[in-house]
Design an enzyme around this catalytic site. Structure first.
Site: not given
Length: 222
Positions: A12, A14, A17, A25, A59-61, A178
């Site tokens: 988690d 990236n 940062w 991103r 869920e990242n979609w 998650s």
């Protein structure tokens, strides 16, 4: 002293940062790949047999399409460029998750890498891509008409031939799982770090391993 067979990572931070560095991103995702490379090299050095990285959740979609497309392109290009180096290091690549939504060009490169490294024995590197633990468990219950016992259930998980993680490391400051390996992490020692993933270095992992070695693991006993 506890044996160490499997370390899992929720990578988690990236994107945060990248923004922190006054970039975008995607810049953070690029640097996140460098961290994965460092962690794998460190794991080989310290003879950790299996590492698992939570690359892309189911869920990242929900993220912006532009970012999603960049991520899969980054994955594809990395393995196209690094395949020979991966083979030389003795890395066996394994992927799990629901593959049907992954772009075909990226999936083909991943499958090819898995095939080319299938005989390597120095370390297994698992990539959880389009993965969600609840869906994994649900799919097992659909697959098995009559579950006789826990062992028969576990033989149908993605991790069926592997020991469950001894350690889970999550960077980025959030203290949650998650939807990652919910079944497999039942007795895993969990370490939450405030550092963002691109900031994570080998000495951080070494500190965690040293702490892990000193933990008394009872697994429900006294």
């Amino acid at each position: 002293m506890n044996n160490l067979n499997h370390v899992a990572f929720i990578m988690d931070g990236n994107g945060r940062w990248g923004i922190k560095k006054k970039r975008d991103r995607n810049y953070g995702h690029i640097k996140g790949v460098d961290t994965v490379k460092r962690v794998v090299k460190f794991s080989i050095k310290f003879k950790i047999p299996i590492v698992t990285f939570y690359v892309f959740s189911s869920e990242n979609w929900k993220r912006p399409k532009k970012e999603i497309n960049f991520l899969f392109k980054l994955i594809k290009l990395y393995f196209v460029r690094e395949i020979e180096n991966i083979k030389k290091q003795g890395i066996k690549l394994n992927i799990f998750g629901e593959m049907n939504k992954i772009p075909k060009d990226t999936l083909n490169v991943l499958k090819k890498t898995c095939w080319l490294t299938k005989k390597n024995k120095k370390i297994i590197v698992n990539l959880a891509i389009n993965y969600g633990a609840r869906k994994e468990i649900f799919n097992v219950t659909k697959k098995i008409k009559k579950i006789k016992n826990i062992k028969s259930f576990e033989k149908n998980l993605y991790t069926k031939n592997m020991p469950f993680p001894d350690i889970l490391v999550r960077t980025g400051g959030h203290q949650r799982l998650s939807n990652f390996m919910l079944w497999q992490l039942a007795y895993t020692e969990i370490f939450f770090l405030k550092k963002l993933w691109p900031e994570f270095i080998g000495s951080d992992l070494l500190k965690i391993i040293k702490k892990y070695k000193k933990i008394k693991r009872n697994f429900g006993a006294v």
